[in-house]
Design an enzyme around this catalytic site. Structure first.
Site: not given
Length: 789
Positions: A478, A496, A498, A500, A583, A655
């Site tokens: 990023r 990370q 991560d 899904h 979220k 997520h």
């Protein structure tokens, strides 16, 4: 996909108001671009005459100010201040007259006084009130001093923070926010920043940019004539001016101002004009007056400056306006303030302890990682740091196996067409590293979700396969602003945990409950308590309200179930969800009681639609479904996704990350444990030290035996004295130091000194070798937090 975006760019809040940008600090290696205040006051040639006149006045006024000797500083305020304030006074008189002429009907107000010290809910308190007259502060006389003494600001209907002296306008519920809460501290520090801005404007005659609250206080950015810099010798005079303002009990007066009047009010400053022209809604915004300072501000604020009992400037630096290194270089002054002096003393002690635990210092001392200008924001993870990184991944992989996750790997860069399809190109491209490849735009991935959508959709899917839980440890990039980079807590390259989850709507509650259990498992290993906050539909959202309502209800069911099982209360943060779904933000608290957000759980109905993901349902021959499919795509086009055929449905995408960025989590762990790692994750577990040269062979044998059990074992066969070897091992934070001599060799035992047990430091416990291996294997396998066998 946790949101770790930079704060250096202007953003629009969910409620339509603007969040002013936090400018990037200037790295010492870069040359600062100074600012000319006269240029800063220039306006475009095509501006209306009244604006030009206003700016011309500002230019001459700043010229008068700049002619003063800045070593003696401002003996009087520049004229642009008095003219700005005269306009404020004029508009305020008109507004006060309007309010006075309004009807002041009786309204129904109920005070929600929250929980007492014993965790019991206090009874609600109805109070007599009139619209446009009664204020939240006026009701404090009815409230116990235990509550009122710590109140900073009010909250109306559980949503909107409200100045204590701002009249209420309708029937409502009023609660009170104390300084001890994050919201209360932010308001208090924001008000303190205004006092700092007032002091700076009086002292330097400067042009202010903005001054927000931050994690440990507040700052104010400013442009000083001639590119002058703030010196440490300026701190004391600024603090003295602030102390004078505290004694004056200056009130914070709120006023809503139209865009044309805002331009007149702040026409002397290109910085304020930038905010007005680029960040504010067309109906205008609020300003606040505090003493001689009138500033563009959304508020709210404390009642008056006398509430500030302790105030101190902590540091100063340079920064770029708008976080752009090609823009003006401004001066930034950091401060902190408290409602009593005891808290300031405690804060300084906290800062001292935090400095000792700073992961950047410990990282160098323990040779865990370092940074280099050849790749700013990218961690060079050394062997000992990599051991910690690998232990974290091993932990997560072991849990993935138990919990039905499948680990995948996805590409590191994608054609821009993918990002346009996902919507990230339109909303996030400035934060991506973009490359030109074969005459097309490509980008390094800043998140994994679009790639996982491709993986889900690459073949036919059946409802029998759901839920599908894809885990990915892939490298992400990023494009964070250089001034935002901060050790391992803010980086450009990271990995990370991560994941899904693709599931049906009926599976949402069960999946969320499973994630809560996962959180308890991981955070419990490190001793982190955590809090949950549900963020619901924002004003600007994608999709159908009915879909959002269903999703929010399912999240609430899961949260309530978690609370009922002893998981603690959760908070509601209305209107702060992502534009694509509600979220849950998870905040952990470390050993210094600092809050960190690592985990996030986000429901997403939009990406499955953008990628036209679908699965076969059990309803063969059923009518075509559009469940969460009729929404406009994220790119704003009028195209609609294709209608789902009979027996087809869209999956819901969840997520989620638990540790988040491994780099950031390692930084948090380093400071949480102060470099004293639990045995199972420690990069230096055992150090073996010989008493004499004659046992070197036994020392090497001990090392070999423990290494065979996959433990990190070092030996010290140097010519240093034994006490020095032991001291070196202690400073390096080895969990256990084995001291072996002839007696230990003969009895095949080890003398164990436990890092965390002072009683073993003079002479440790003599333990048979096989027993020591067994105990340490158990300590590692069980991932115990306490360093004891």
């Amino acid at each position: 996909m946790p949101s770790e975006t930079s704060n250096d760019k202007p953003t629009l809040r969910a409620n339509g108001t603007t969040a002013l940008p936090i400018h990037s600090e200037i790295p010492k290696s870069e040359v600062s671009q100074t600012v000319d205040l006269k240029k800063a006051q220039k306006v475009h040639a095509n501006e209306p005459p009244e604006k030009k006149a206003s700016t011309a006045r500002g230019k001459s006024q700043m010229g008068e100010a700049s002619s003063k000797d800045h070593d003696t500083r401002m003996s009087s305020l520049p004229k642009f201040v008095s003219e700005r304030n005269e306009l404020f006074n004029e508009l305020k008189r008109k507004r006060d007259a309007e309010v006075l002429s309004k009807d002041h009907p009786v309204i129904q107000v109920v005070l929600d006084l929250g929980f007492d010290k014993n965790g019991l809910l206090r009874p609600e308190m109805p109070v007599a009130a009139k619209a446009w007259e009664s204020t939240p502060g006026s009701f404090l006389r009815h409230v116990d001093k235990e509550i009122s003494s710590d109140v900073v600001v009010a909250k109306v209907d559980g949503k909107e923070l409200w100045d204590l002296d701002r009249p209420l306008e309708r029937d409502c519920r009023v609660s009170y926010i104390p300084f001890s809460s994050p919201e209360g501290r932010n308001v208090f520090w924001h008000s303190s920043a205004h006092v700092l801005g007032e002091a700076a404007e009086c002292y330097y005659g400067c042009l202010l940019s903005h001054g927000p609250p931050v994690e440990q206080g507040f700052f104010y950015d400013m442009a000083i004539e001639g590119g002058q810099v703030v010196k440490e010798s300026d701190w004391s005079p600024l603090e003295s001016k602030a102390a004078k303002f505290f004694k004056e009990k200056q009130t914070f007066d709120r006023l809503h101002v139209s865009i044309p009047d805002l331009k007149k009010m702040f026409g002397y400053s290109k910085y304020k004009l930038y905010y007005i022209e680029n960040l504010l809604p067309s109906e205008g915004s609020t300003v606040y007056r505090c003493g001689s300072l009138v500033d563009l501000c959304l508020g709210p604020h404390i009642q008056n400056t006398s509430k500030i009992k302790a105030f101190q400037i902590m540091k100063n630096s340079s920064c770029y306006f708008r976080g752009d290194k090609n823009d003006d270089s401004l001066q930034r002054i950091y401060g902190v303030a408290f409602p009593d002096k005891k808290q300031m003393t405690e804060h300084k002690q906290f800062l001292e302890e935090a400095a000792k635990r700073d992961h950047r210092r410990i990282g160098i001392e323990q040779e865990l990682f370092f940074f280099n200008d050849v790749s700013p924001g990218s961690t060079f993870l050394l062997p000992h740091g990599t051991r910690i990184f690998n232990a974290l991944q091993k932990l997560l992989r072991s849990e993935y196996l138990k919990r039905g996750y499948s680990e995948v790997q996805s590409p590191n860069m994608y054609d821009s067409d993918l990002w346009k399809k996902s919507g990230h190109w339109q909303h996030y491209s400035e934060d991506m590293f973009v490359l030109d490849v074969e005459k097309k735009k490509w980008a390094l991935k800043p998140m994994n979700c679009p790639g996982h959508c491709i993986m889900f959709g690459h073949r036919e899917r059946s409802y029998r396969e759901l839920p599908i839980r894809m885990a990915d440890f892939g490298v992400l990039h990023r494009n964070e602003a250089s001034g935002a980079l901060n050790g391992m807590t803010r980086v450009r390259k990271f990995q990370q945990d991560d994941t899904h989850i693709f599931c049906t709507q009926d599976q949402i509650t069960e999946e969320i409950e499973g994630l809560f259990d996962f959180l308890k498992c991981i955070y419990g290993l490190f001793g982190f308590p955590f809090r949950l906050k549900l963020s619901t539909r924002p004003e600007k959202f994608l999709g159908h309200i009915e879909t959002w309502d269903i999703a929010e209800a399912k999240l609430k069911d899961a949260l309530n179930s978690f609370t009922a099982s002893g998981g603690g209360q959760w908070e509601l943060n209305e209107g702060d969800g992502a534009f694509y779904g509600p979220k849950i933000d998870i905040t952990i608290s470390d050993a210094l009681r600092r809050d960190w957000q690592c985990a996030t759980i986000q429901l997403d109905f939009q990406l499955p639609q953008n990628f036209e993901l679908e699965y076969m349902t059990a309803e063969v021959g059923a009518k075509a479904k559009t469940a969460a499919t009729d929404e406009a795509p994220t790119d704003g086009s009028t195209a609609r996704p294709k209608m789902l055929g009979p027996g087809r449905a869209r999956p819901v995408m969840v997520h989620r990350a638990i540790v988040g960025s491994f780099e950031r989590f390692m930084a948090i762990l380093t400071e949480h444990f102060a470099g004293k790692w639990p045995f199972w994750i420690s990069p230096r577990q055992i150090l073996v030290i010989p008493v004499m040269a004659g046992v070197h062979d036994y020392v090497e044998e001990v090392q070999k035996l423990f290494k065979a059990q996959k433990m990190y074992v070092d030996i010290d066969l140097s010519g240093n004295t034994m006490p020095k070897k032991i001291r070196t091992g202690q400073l390096q934070q080895y969990n256990f130091i084995f001291v072996v001599g002839a007696q230990e060799k003969e009895s095949r035992s080890v003398n164990i000194r436990n890092r965390d047990d002072p009683e073993t430091q003079a002479k440790g416990e003599l333990v048979p070798l096989e027993e020591a291996i067994g105990k340490l294997k158990a300590l590692k396998k069980e991932r115990r937090l306490i360093n004891a066998i």
